[in-house]
Design an enzyme around this catalytic site. Structure first.
Site, PDB file in Angstrom:
ATOM      1  N   GLY A 110       0.807  -1.215   0.000  1.00  0.00           N
ATOM      2  CA  GLY A 110       0.000   0.000   0.000  1.00  0.00           C
ATOM      3  C   GLY A 110       0.841   1.266   0.000  1.00  0.00           C
ATOM      4  O   GLY A 110       2.071   1.219   0.049  1.00  0.00           O
ATOM      5  N   LYS A 126      -9.388   9.655  12.297  1.00  0.00           N
ATOM      6  CA  LYS A 126     -10.813   9.323  12.275  1.00  0.00           C
ATOM      7  C   LYS A 126     -11.199   8.402  13.425  1.00  0.00           C
ATOM      8  O   LYS A 126     -12.395   8.129  13.633  1.00  0.00           O
ATOM      9  CB  LYS A 126     -11.172   8.693  10.930  1.00  0.00           C
ATOM     10  CG  LYS A 126     -11.029   9.670   9.766  1.00  0.00           C
ATOM     11  CD  LYS A 126     -11.249   9.003   8.426  1.00  0.00           C
ATOM     12  CE  LYS A 126     -11.128  10.021   7.297  1.00  0.00           C
ATOM     13  NZ  LYS A 126      -9.812  10.666   7.228  1.00  0.00           N
ATOM     14  N   HIS A 154      -1.839  -8.808   0.909  1.00  0.00           N
ATOM     15  CA  HIS A 154      -2.844  -9.672   0.294  1.00  0.00           C
ATOM     16  C   HIS A 154      -2.853  -9.528  -1.219  1.00  0.00           C
ATOM     17  O   HIS A 154      -3.214 -10.461  -1.935  1.00  0.00           O
ATOM     18  CB  HIS A 154      -4.228  -9.314   0.871  1.00  0.00           C
ATOM     19  CG  HIS A 154      -5.281 -10.332   0.553  1.00  0.00           C
ATOM     20  ND1 HIS A 154      -6.599 -10.000   0.309  1.00  0.00           N
ATOM     21  CD2 HIS A 154      -5.218 -11.687   0.425  1.00  0.00           C
ATOM     22  CE1 HIS A 154      -7.282 -11.099   0.059  1.00  0.00           C
ATOM     23  NE2 HIS A 154      -6.478 -12.140   0.125  1.00  0.00           N
ATOM     24  N   ILE A 159       1.209   3.739   2.301  1.00  0.00           N
ATOM     25  CA  ILE A 159       1.987   3.932   3.526  1.00  0.00           C
ATOM     26  C   ILE A 159       2.938   2.770   3.743  1.00  0.00           C
ATOM     27  O   ILE A 159       4.127   2.958   4.032  1.00  0.00           O
ATOM     28  CB  ILE A 159       1.050   4.090   4.749  1.00  0.00           C
ATOM     29  CG1 ILE A 159       0.172   5.326   4.591  1.00  0.00           C
ATOM     30  CG2 ILE A 159       1.871   4.180   6.034  1.00  0.00           C
ATOM     31  CD1 ILE A 159       0.924   6.618   4.557  1.00  0.00           C
ATOM     32  N   ILE A 172      -0.782   1.357  12.570  1.00  0.00           N
ATOM     33  CA  ILE A 172      -1.085   2.576  11.823  1.00  0.00           C
ATOM     34  C   ILE A 172      -2.558   2.896  12.041  1.00  0.00           C
ATOM     35  O   ILE A 172      -3.443   2.212  11.523  1.00  0.00           O
ATOM     36  CB  ILE A 172      -0.819   2.415  10.317  1.00  0.00           C
ATOM     37  CG1 ILE A 172       0.542   1.783  10.067  1.00  0.00           C
ATOM     38  CG2 ILE A 172      -0.968   3.752   9.605  1.00  0.00           C
ATOM     39  CD1 ILE A 172       1.693   2.550  10.645  1.00  0.00           C
TER      40      ILE A 172
END
Length: 609
Positions: free
Chosen positions: A286, A405, A309, A288, A401
């Site tokens: 990903g 939110k 994945h 990050i 991480i």
């Protein structure tokens, strides 16, 4: 022309010049022509001729590319001629017990003029007649300081570039009306639009490396009035050391306008934590996760385990690291789903990592509103699987991480992130492993972020859709976020939530306006439309709620919070029964678990009523 032919031609030309200089000086001094053939003149000529070729080779006058001649080459000519004249004077003292100073002085001047003229004539000939002129863009340079003048000089010397500098703008009053390399300072930054129109400028280069965010925004605003996309120079040290050239100018990105001073890392503590160790990164493919892998690689670990994945994304980061760090440390790509508990234990047992960075997660807010059960399985159960495997096999540090939110969440994604924090706080008490979380805001340029969406909308001619004119968010760059995660791992004591001082929040509306300007358009050409707040979105984001705030910094620009483990019992009840619930029930349970203080307030209201 071959090297040997070129060398022979230059030696012959210089020999003629030397002899011409000597006899021209005698002629100018009105020396009797009969003297020209005397022993004194003959020996002086031979000495000067031999010494000139000696110093010409010493200062590499026959090895220089004179079509690119500049001040450095002129200096070499002056040195070579001067030392050859001095050596000739010394020979006259030895042979004739006297020095003909006037003759040698005039010879020196003629010598320098003819040698320099012959070399620089080649450059003028090449520039004017031999080298075909490229169609060049008239270019305005913002900044007439050291960096700006260096850029101008490089552009003038580089005949292969398609940029032609025609002037500078600079706010320094002492530089107004001055010329640098024949290029004038045409005005102030506020005059950019006028200068562009008057001189038909096609390209604008920003060459002020020390620009702060406010000053850069001002320049970009002025450039936006011209509909020219400005470009910015790379780091000054990269230009000076030759790592990049003038062709490395890049478009100004929105990250530049939102940028802050970079987070300075404690390199020693990080090195102690990573060097020679086995590091595992989940979600390594990903945005990050892959950047964390890049940052970790600089510290030369023993092994990096790339767990993910997605086959393609893991393949890409695996190939990238192998090409850059071949044979420097072991790189192991592992395809696995964090929801697969058995697979996570198998990976931990096999590789025994020293540090884990857990970046794998479902992060798209609107998507998770429609798929709360998937969010539970991945963000909560997946985190629990990796964390328990880490504790079981003695991992030293586990870094989750998390997200801003997770604070008072109104959406499923944020609520599952807060639940993941609860999981690792419990694991921190259960195992010797140090479990910590890192919270930060929106990451510029990450997959699914608002920036790529806005860019696509602008490329399509608009409109750019913003949910609400007052909506604000915290922003940071991918490298900045990754550095915080790595630093947090070295600061971990167990149970903490680390938060970056992210400065002031940014209005999404202003972000859209900046992107429109940087794309070379105006708001009249690209419309901004307000679509309304989406399910689960908040108007303002927070990094720590009032019950978690620790105002002091534990490291420059890094705060620490220690949220209470409130709601853990309800979380395990949800995990045991979520499969039998409908989507709305899962949603409501998650929000209630992640907002215990709001639950207390509701209870108080019920009692009062």
């Amino acid at each position: 022309m071959t090297y040997q032919r070129r060398l022979s031609l230059l030696v012959v030309i210089d020999s003629i010049i030397v002899m011409t200089a000597i006899y021209a000086s005698l002629f100018l001094l009105s020396v009797n022509p009969s003297v020209f053939t005397s022993k004194t003149v003959l020996l002086t000529s031979i000495t000067l001729l031999l010494s000139h070729h000696l110093f010409a080779f010493m200062y590499r006058l026959y090895h220089r590319a004179w079509e690119y001649a500049s001040i450095g080459e002129l200096t070499a000519i002056v040195k070579g001629v001067t030392f050859s004249i001095l050596l000739t004077a010394l020979a006259q003292i030895v042979l004739f017990q006297t020095v003909y100073l006037r003759a040698l002085g005039i010879t020196w001047m003629i010598h320098v003029m003819l040698i320099g003229g012959s070399r620089f004539a080649w450059r003028m000939l090449r520039d004017t007649y031999i080298k075909p002129e490229l169609k060049k863009k008239t270019t305005l340079i913002v900044g007439a300081g050291a960096a700006g003048t260096m850029v101008a000089r490089q552009l003038l010397k580089n005949h292969d570039t398609d940029l032609k500098p025609i002037g500078f703008v600079d706010d320094d009053p002492h530089k107004q009306r001055l010329d640098y390399f024949g290029i004038p300072v045409l005005g102030l930054v506020d005059d950019i639009q006028t200068v562009v129109e008057k001189y038909e400028v096609e390209q604008i280069l920003i060459a002020i490396p020390s620009l702060c965010r406010k000053e850069l925004n001002k320049i970009v605003e002025e450039c936006a009035k011209t509909k020219i996309k400005p470009q910015i120079m790379p780091k000054i040290e990269d230009v000076i050391t030759g790592k990049v050239s003038v062709n490395s100018f890049r478009d100004v990105e929105v990250e530049d306008l939102l940028g802050r001073d970079p987070v300075e890392l404690d390199m020693k503590s990080i090195s102690d934590n990573l060097h020679g160790k086995t590091i595992l990164v989940t979600g390594a493919g990903g945005s990050i996760g892959s950047e964390i892998c890049r940052q970790i690689s600089k510290f030369k670990p023993k092994k990096i385990v790339l767990l993910g994945h997605g086959e393609n994304s893991i393949y890409q980061i695996d190939m990238e690291l192998r090409s850059k760090y071949k044979n420097q440390f072991e790189i192991v790509p592992v395809i696995g789903d964090i929801q697969d508990r058995e697979r996570m234990f198998e990976v931990m047992e096999r590789h025994r990592p020293h540090v884990i960075y857990h970046a794998a997660a479902h992060k798209h807010v609107p998507l998770m509103e429609y798929n709360p059960k998937e969010a539970v399985k991945n963000n909560i159960f997946g985190t629990k699987n990796v964390a328990e495997a880490a504790g079981t096999f003695g991992v030293k540090t586990f870094v989750l991480i998390s997200s801003d939110k997770a604070v008072n969440p109104t959406n499923v994604m944020g609520a599952t992130k807060r639940c993941a924090e609860l999981i690792i706080q419990e694991m921190d008490e259960k195992y010797d492993t140090k479990f910590v979380a890192v919270r930060f805001g929106n990451v510029l340029g990450s997959r699914g972020s608002v920036i790529p969406l806005f860019k696509k909308q602008i490329q399509a001619g608009g409109p750019v859709t913003v949910t609400h004119p007052e909506m604000t968010r915290y922003f940071m760059t991918i490298p900045e976020a990754s550095r915080l995660v790595i630093q947090a791992g070295s600061l971990a004591r167990g149970g903490e939530i680390f938060v970056l001082d992210m400065g002031e929040p940014v209005k999404i509306k202003d972000l859209a306006k900046n992107l429109i300007r940087l794309s070379g358009f105006t708001e009249d050409e690209i419309e901004i439309k307000y679509s309304g707040i989406r399910p689960g979105e908040k108007m303002f984001e927070e990094l720590l709620n009032e019950n978690e705030v620790h105002p002091e910094q534990v490291f420059p620009k890094i705060h620490i919070g220690k949220a209470k483990k409130v709601g853990l019992d309800q979380l395990y009840l949800l995990m045991n029964s979520y499969e039998t619930m409908d989507l709305l029930e899962v949603h409501d349970h998650l929000i209630n678990i992640a907002n215990p203080y709001r639950q207390n307030e509701r209870a108080k209201e019920a009692i009062v009523n």
